[in-house]
Design a protein around this motif. Structure first.
Motif, PDB file in Angstrom:
ATOM      1  N   GLY A   1       0.843  -1.208   0.000  1.00 39.51           N
ATOM      2  CA  GLY A   1       0.000   0.000   0.000  1.00 39.51           C
ATOM      3  C   GLY A   1       0.870   1.247   0.000  1.00 39.51           C
ATOM      4  N   HIS A   2       1.952   1.213  -0.801  1.00 42.18           N
ATOM      5  CA  HIS A   2       2.926   2.300  -0.889  1.00 42.18           C
ATOM      6  C   HIS A   2       3.688   2.474   0.438  1.00 42.18           C
ATOM      7  N   ALA A   3       4.243   1.382   0.905  1.00 40.55           N
ATOM      8  CA  ALA A   3       5.134   1.377   2.086  1.00 40.55           C
ATOM      9  C   ALA A   3       4.418   1.641   3.409  1.00 40.55           C
TER      10      ALA A   3
ATOM     11  N   SER B   1       0.684  13.462   8.064  1.00 43.88           N
ATOM     12  CA  SER B   1       1.133  12.900   6.785  1.00 43.88           C
ATOM     13  C   SER B   1       2.614  13.212   6.591  1.00 43.88           C
ATOM     14  N   GLY B   2       3.175  12.643   5.548  1.00 46.59           N
ATOM     15  CA  GLY B   2       4.588  12.862   5.245  1.00 46.59           C
ATOM     16  C   GLY B   2       4.873  14.281   4.803  1.00 46.59           C
ATOM     17  N   THR B   3       4.020  14.788   3.946  1.00 47.93           N
ATOM     18  CA  THR B   3       4.260  16.138   3.444  1.00 47.93           C
ATOM     19  C   THR B   3       4.200  17.150   4.584  1.00 47.93           C
ATOM     20  N   GLU B   4       3.287  16.925   5.512  1.00 44.11           N
ATOM     21  CA  GLU B   4       3.138  17.849   6.644  1.00 44.11           C
ATOM     22  C   GLU B   4       4.341  17.750   7.581  1.00 44.11           C
TER      23      GLU B   4
ATOM     24  N   GLY C   1      14.780  13.714  -5.413  1.00 43.92           N
ATOM     25  CA  GLY C   1      14.121  13.522  -4.119  1.00 43.92           C
ATOM     26  C   GLY C   1      12.630  13.840  -4.216  1.00 43.92           C
ATOM     27  N   PHE C   2      11.822  13.127  -3.444  1.00 40.14           N
ATOM     28  CA  PHE C   2      10.386  13.435  -3.362  1.00 40.14           C
ATOM     29  C   PHE C   2      10.045  13.742  -1.908  1.00 40.14           C
ATOM     30  N   HIS C   3       9.324  14.858  -1.689  1.00 37.82           N
ATOM     31  CA  HIS C   3       9.040  15.254  -0.311  1.00 37.82           C
ATOM     32  C   HIS C   3       7.577  15.561  -0.037  1.00 37.82           C
TER      33      HIS C   3
ATOM     34  N   GLU D   1      12.519  10.513   6.297  1.00 40.91           N
ATOM     35  CA  GLU D   1      12.458   9.052   6.451  1.00 40.91           C
ATOM     36  C   GLU D   1      11.013   8.550   6.355  1.00 40.91           C
ATOM     37  N   VAL D   2      10.230   9.269   5.571  1.00 39.61           N
ATOM     38  CA  VAL D   2       8.839   8.864   5.375  1.00 39.61           C
ATOM     39  C   VAL D   2       8.781   7.436   4.816  1.00 39.61           C
ATOM     40  N   GLN D   3       9.744   7.082   3.965  1.00 38.50           N
ATOM     41  CA  GLN D   3       9.787   5.701   3.465  1.00 38.50           C
ATOM     42  C   GLN D   3      10.806   4.849   4.205  1.00 38.50           C
TER      43      GLN D   3
ATOM     44  N   ALA E   1       6.227   9.063   8.425  1.00 41.00           N
ATOM     45  CA  ALA E   1       4.780   8.932   8.162  1.00 41.00           C
ATOM     46  C   ALA E   1       4.574   7.479   7.705  1.00 41.00           C
ATOM     47  N   LYS E   2       3.843   7.286   6.638  1.00 40.44           N
ATOM     48  CA  LYS E   2       3.601   5.977   6.023  1.00 40.44           C
ATOM     49  C   LYS E   2       3.392   4.830   7.024  1.00 40.44           C
ATOM     50  N   ALA E   3       4.454   4.035   7.300  1.00 39.53           N
ATOM     51  CA  ALA E   3       4.282   2.822   8.106  1.00 39.53           C
ATOM     52  C   ALA E   3       4.073   3.110   9.598  1.00 39.53           C
TER      53      ALA E   3
HETATM   54  C1  LIG Z   1      10.027  10.169   0.846  1.00 37.07           C
HETATM   55  C2  LIG Z   1       8.644  10.745   0.914  1.00 37.07           C
HETATM   56  N1  LIG Z   1       8.462  11.919   1.539  1.00 37.07           N
HETATM   57  C3  LIG Z   1       7.237  12.475   1.650  1.00 37.07           C
HETATM   58  C4  LIG Z   1       6.126  11.855   1.116  1.00 37.07           C
HETATM   59  C5  LIG Z   1       4.788  12.505   1.269  1.00 37.07           C
HETATM   60  O1  LIG Z   1       4.030  11.777   2.188  1.00 37.07           O
HETATM   61  P1  LIG Z   1       2.444  11.921   2.223  1.00 37.07           P
HETATM   62  O2  LIG Z   1       1.934  11.335   0.945  1.00 37.07           O
HETATM   63  O3  LIG Z   1       2.024  11.153   3.449  1.00 37.07           O
HETATM   64  O4  LIG Z   1       2.151  13.374   2.324  1.00 37.07           O
HETATM   65  C6  LIG Z   1       6.267  10.645   0.453  1.00 37.07           C
HETATM   66  C7  LIG Z   1       5.095   9.975  -0.158  1.00 37.07           C
HETATM   67  O5  LIG Z   1       5.185   9.142  -1.020  1.00 37.07           O
HETATM   68  C8  LIG Z   1       7.556  10.065   0.344  1.00 37.07           C
HETATM   69  O6  LIG Z   1       7.742   8.904  -0.277  1.00 37.07           O
END
Ligand SMILES: Cc1ncc(COP(=O)(O)O)c(C=O)c1O
Length: 381
Positions: free
Chosen positions: A42-44, A101-104, A128-130, A215-217, A242-244
């Motif tokens: 489910g996306h990590a 959430s991760g973005t927050e 990088g994705f954030h 370290e969201v992932q 976030a995530k897991a």
């Molecule tokens: C490394 C990383 N940071 C941030 C995010 C953003 O997390 P969220 O989708 O919970 O806002 C993600 C989502 O895929 C991610 O993989």
């Protein structure tokens, strides 16, 4: 089944043609009664596996006691989660901040870097994705994301991942923070050498810059350690999660050092739902489940087994990443492998590298599941 969703939900995702109705461990069961091996989690998010009984029971119990109250009151559920999270983190990360959430988490981490330094600029890395909120998407130098976030938040600088000289040239006394995914997942599971992380730490120390690991992932056990923070003896000033972390109940967090915490005052940061009791019960139970089932050891052992089995598969060029954040580089297009595996009832992920298939499975995956995957992956099998 799927028609209703297509009719009433914005078409923002390319969906796999399955409807997930029930989950157990590494398995997803569909509305049509089929069983899928879930190597995408489910996306990590499903770190503890789908519906881990300890997590489900904790959520059920908490739901019957108190679903939510804000941070304006104390809560034993919140106290337990914060203490547990800090207890498994590197010892210099002493305080937690909860969000959703991760973005927050990343937005708050960048804000803390600015508060701690009195500076504004943030350096992040190509690939990088954030996240997708304004500041986080402005920090995301990957594909079209920054463009989607126009007009971008000013003060974001792009450095080359793995190249310390490219960071050094940008990191002057206007830079508040350097943020990175220590393993760039979406970019095709890219890692840098140990020297890069160490050099980043030194650079940040010398120039008074806050080092942030997204370290969201990679967090919460995915690499076979609780966090990437601490690897190669490098501990950042802020870790975002976030995530897991909540096994599927939405929750994000920042872990910070005393030095950062000293700059954060009442009302500087906040969010209504952050630290809510239901999410906090999920966090504590998630961390307990990983511990009780010895999942970190499992990840390390099964990763080694998977790598050794993949050496037998002719179409595999290389395996990137760490623990259960793996990018399998194929000679052919990974989208074709993804499709073939889905037909064989195995869910995997793709990445922005067309050759790389991503695996983000539950931390309870075993050798038996790996055998099924390897058999199904081999185009000649
Ligand atoms: C490394 C990383 N940071 C941030 C995010 C953003 O997390 P969220 O989708 O919970 O806002 C993600 C989502 O895929 C991610 O993989």
């Amino acid at each position: 089944m799927m028609t209703n969703e297509d009719q009433f939900q914005l078409a923002t995702y390319k969906k796999m043609p399955i409807a997930a109705e029930r989950g157990e461990g590494v398995w997803i069961y569909t509305s049509e009664g089929h069983k899928y091996l879930d190597l995408y989690g489910g996306h990590a998010v499903a770190g503890t596996g789908h519906c881990h009984p300890h997590v489900v029971n904790a959520i059920r119990k908490q739901a019957g006691e108190l679903l939510f109250y804000s941070n304006l009151v104390y809560s034993s559920a919140r106290a337990r989660a914060a203490e547990k999270l800090v207890s498994i983190a590197p010892s210099s990360l002493t305080k937690s901040f909860f969000c959703n959430s991760g973005t927050e988490a990343n937005e708050n981490a960048m804000r803390m870097a600015r508060m701690a330094t009195g500076r504004e600029k943030i350096i992040t890395f190509s690939g990088g994705f954030h996240g997708r909120t304004a500041d986080a998407i402005s920090a995301t130098f990957l594909g079209k994301y920054r463009e989607l976030g126009k007009p971008n938040v000013p003060g974001h600088l792009e450095a080359e991942f793995g190249n310390i000289e490219s960071v050094g040239g940008l990191a002057d006394d206007t830079v508040a923070g350097i943020m990175l995914e220590p393993i760039q997942s979406m970019a095709g599971v890219r890692m840098a050498g140990p020297d890069f992380y160490r050099a980043l730490r030194t650079l940040c120390d010398e120039r008074g810059i806050v080092l942030i690991y997204d370290e969201v992932q990679t967090g919460v056990g995915r690499t076979g350690q609780w966090f990437f923070a601490g690897t190669d003896d490098v501990v950042p000033d802020v870790v975002t999660l976030a995530k897991a972390l909540g096994s599927g109940v939405p929750v994000g967090a920042c872990l910070v050092t005393d030095a950062i915490a000293a700059h954060i005052k009442e009302n500087d940061l906040g969010t209504t739902f952050g630290g809510g009791m239901l999410a906090m019960a999920a966090v504590t139970a998630t961390l307990e489940a990983i511990e009780q089932d010895r999942m970190l050891e499992n990840v390390r052992r099964v990763e080694a087994y998977l790598r050794s089995r993949l050496r037998e598969v002719e179409q595999v060029e290389a395996v990137h990443g760490l623990g259960f954040l793996l990018g399998i580089e194929f000679k052919e297009n990974a989208a074709a492998v993804h499709k073939r595996l889905l037909e064989r009832k195995i869910i995997t992920g793709t990445s922005s590298n067309p050759k790389v298939l991503r695996l983000l499975p539950p931390l309870c995956l075993t050798e038996k599941h790996v055998d099924e995957f390897v058999l199904a992956t081999d185009a000649n099998g």
